[in-house]
Design a protein around this motif. Structure first.
Motif, PDB file in Angstrom:
ATOM      1  N   UNK A 158       0.832  -1.210   0.000  1.00 48.65           N
ATOM      2  CA  UNK A 158       0.000   0.000   0.000  1.00 48.65           C
ATOM      3  C   UNK A 158       0.865   1.258   0.000  1.00 48.65           C
ATOM      4  N   UNK A 159       1.977   1.225   0.722  1.00 47.82           N
ATOM      5  CA  UNK A 159       2.889   2.374   0.713  1.00 47.82           C
ATOM      6  C   UNK A 159       3.351   2.669  -0.718  1.00 47.82           C
ATOM      7  N   UNK A 160       3.781   1.627  -1.417  1.00 48.70           N
ATOM      8  CA  UNK A 160       4.261   1.824  -2.786  1.00 48.70           C
ATOM      9  C   UNK A 160       3.146   2.307  -3.696  1.00 48.70           C
ATOM     10  N   UNK A 161       1.962   1.717  -3.560  1.00 56.68           N
ATOM     11  CA  UNK A 161       0.830   2.096  -4.403  1.00 56.68           C
ATOM     12  C   UNK A 161       0.515   3.580  -4.267  1.00 56.68           C
ATOM     13  N   UNK A 162       0.331   4.024  -3.030  1.00 58.78           N
ATOM     14  CA  UNK A 162      -0.090   5.411  -2.794  1.00 58.78           C
ATOM     15  C   UNK A 162       1.027   6.389  -3.153  1.00 58.78           C
ATOM     16  N   UNK A 163       2.246   6.104  -2.718  1.00 60.29           N
ATOM     17  CA  UNK A 163       3.335   7.060  -2.945  1.00 60.29           C
ATOM     18  C   UNK A 163       3.692   7.184  -4.423  1.00 60.29           C
ATOM     19  N   UNK A 164       3.751   6.065  -5.140  1.00 64.87           N
ATOM     20  CA  UNK A 164       4.027   6.140  -6.570  1.00 64.87           C
ATOM     21  C   UNK A 164       2.877   6.800  -7.323  1.00 64.87           C
ATOM     22  N   UNK A 165       1.634   6.562  -6.889  1.00 68.19           N
ATOM     23  CA  UNK A 165       0.491   7.187  -7.544  1.00 68.19           C
ATOM     24  C   UNK A 165       0.549   8.702  -7.404  1.00 68.19           C
ATOM     25  N   UNK A 211       7.769  15.995  -8.852  1.00 70.09           N
ATOM     26  CA  UNK A 211       7.532  14.566  -9.088  1.00 70.09           C
ATOM     27  C   UNK A 211       8.799  13.732  -8.924  1.00 70.09           C
ATOM     28  N   UNK A 212       9.949  14.278  -9.314  1.00 72.22           N
ATOM     29  CA  UNK A 212      11.195  13.511  -9.210  1.00 72.22           C
ATOM     30  C   UNK A 212      11.543  13.214  -7.749  1.00 72.22           C
ATOM     31  N   UNK A 213      11.528  14.221  -6.845  1.00 75.48           N
ATOM     32  CA  UNK A 213      11.761  13.899  -5.432  1.00 75.48           C
ATOM     33  C   UNK A 213      10.732  12.913  -4.874  1.00 75.48           C
ATOM     34  N   UNK A 214       9.473  13.017  -5.321  1.00 72.53           N
ATOM     35  CA  UNK A 214       8.444  12.103  -4.836  1.00 72.53           C
ATOM     36  C   UNK A 214       8.675  10.677  -5.349  1.00 72.53           C
ATOM     37  N   UNK A 215       9.096  10.555  -6.605  1.00 73.64           N
ATOM     38  CA  UNK A 215       9.422   9.233  -7.142  1.00 73.64           C
ATOM     39  C   UNK A 215      10.603   8.620  -6.393  1.00 73.64           C
ATOM     40  N   UNK A 216      11.609   9.455  -6.120  1.00 72.01           N
ATOM     41  CA  UNK A 216      12.774   8.983  -5.368  1.00 72.01           C
ATOM     42  C   UNK A 216      12.378   8.565  -3.962  1.00 72.01           C
ATOM     43  N   UNK A 217      11.526   9.357  -3.323  1.00 74.58           N
ATOM     44  CA  UNK A 217      11.053   9.030  -1.971  1.00 74.58           C
ATOM     45  C   UNK A 217      10.281   7.716  -1.972  1.00 74.58           C
ATOM     46  N   UNK A 218       9.433   7.510  -2.980  1.00 70.83           N
ATOM     47  CA  UNK A 218       8.668   6.267  -3.069  1.00 70.83           C
ATOM     48  C   UNK A 218       9.593   5.067  -3.254  1.00 70.83           C
ATOM     49  N   UNK A 219      10.614   5.232  -4.102  1.00 74.27           N
ATOM     50  CA  UNK A 219      11.558   4.135  -4.339  1.00 74.27           C
ATOM     51  C   UNK A 219      12.359   3.808  -3.078  1.00 74.27           C
ATOM     52  N   UNK A 220      12.822   4.838  -2.378  1.00 75.73           N
ATOM     53  CA  UNK A 220      13.595   4.614  -1.150  1.00 75.73           C
ATOM     54  C   UNK A 220      12.726   3.959  -0.076  1.00 75.73           C
ATOM     55  N   UNK A 221      11.479   4.413   0.032  1.00 80.84           N
ATOM     56  CA  UNK A 221      10.571   3.821   1.014  1.00 80.84           C
ATOM     57  C   UNK A 221      10.291   2.363   0.671  1.00 80.84           C
TER      58      UNK A 221
END
Length: 198
Positions: free
Chosen positions: A102-109, A124-134
Motif C-alpha cells: 500500500x505504501x508503494x501504491x499510494x506514494x508512486x500514484x 515529481x522527481x523527489x516524490x518518485x525517489x522518496x517512493x523508491x527509497x521507502x
C-alpha cells in the motif's frame, strides 16, 4: 518470478546482522516515508493555489489507491517475509497480506500524478525517489518482498493512467465546446479547464 523475487529479497533485506546506521535510516523511511509524501502534498495544496482542485482530486485518488491496495492484499493474503521466517521484522507490523504494498501504491500514484501536471512536475522527481527509497526500506526491514513493491508500482501506474485519461477527456470536452457550426478548435471563448496548466 518467485525465484527472482526471493533472490532480490535476500540481496536487499537486512538479514540477521544489519548495519546499525543503515537499519536506522531504513526504519525511518519505512515508518515515515508515506507521511513525508503526504506533507509534500499538503505543502503543494498551500503553495499552488491554481492547482488546488487537481491536488484535491489527487488526494482523493490516494485514498482510493490505499483502499484498492488493501482490498487486493486482503483477497490474495500473501504472507510477509517475517511470517515465513525468511528475515526478522525490524519494525512492528501486522501479519495481513503484503501484495501489493500500500505504501508503494499510494506514494508512486501521488508522484505520477504530480508528473502529469506541468506546474507540479518539478516535485515529481523527489516524490518518485522518496517512493523508491521507502519501497527499498520496507524490503530491508523485512515487511515486504520486492514483488510487493513492484505490484504497488503497477497498481499506481494503472490509477495514474485513469487520472490521465480523465484529464484528457475533460480537456477535450471543455476546450472544444459546441458552436453554431458544431465543435471547433478555434473558439476563443472556450472555458478554461481546471485540468489544464494555466
Amino acid at each position: 518470478m518467485n525465484a527472482l523475487n526471493l533472490t532480490l529479497f535476500q540481496w536487499l533485506t537486512a538479514g540477521s546482522q544489519p548495519t546499525p546506521w543503515v537499519l536506522s535510516v531504513a526504519s525511518a523511511f519505512a515508518l515515515w516515508g508515506s507521511w513525508l509524501c503526504a506533507g509534500v502534498l499538503v505543502v503543494a495544496l498551500w503553495r499552488h493555489r491554481a492547482d488546488r482542485a487537481y491536488l484535491c482530486i489527487v488526494a482523493a485518488l490516494a485514498g482510493f489507491a490505499s483502499m484498492a491496495s488493501h482490498a487486493i492484499a486482503l483477497s490474495l493474503n500473501a504472507p510477509r517475509p517475517f511470517m515465513l521466517g525468511l528475515a526478522p521484522s525490524y519494525i512492528e507490523h501486522a501479519g495481513r497480506g503484503s501484495l501489493p504494498s500500500t505504501h508503494a501504491t499510494v506514494m508512486f500514484m501521488v508522484a505520477l500524478a504530480f508528473l502529469l501536471r506541468p506546474s507540479l512536475r518539478r516535485l515529481s522527481v523527489p516524490l518518485l525517489l522518496l517512493a523508491a527509497i521507502t519501497g527499498w526500506a520496507r524490503v530491508y526491514v523485512g515487511v515486504h518482498f520486492p514483488l510487493d513493491i513492484a505490484a504497488g508500482l503497477l497498481l499506481a501506474v494503472a490509477i495514474a493512467g485513469l487520472l490521465a485519461a480523465a484529464q484528457w477527456i475533460g480537456h477535450r470536452l471543455i476546450s472544444f465546446p459546441a458552436s453554431h457550426a458544431g465543435r471547433t478548435r478555434d473558439d476563443k471563448t472556450a472555458a478554461a479547464s481546471f485540468w489544464r496548466h494555466p
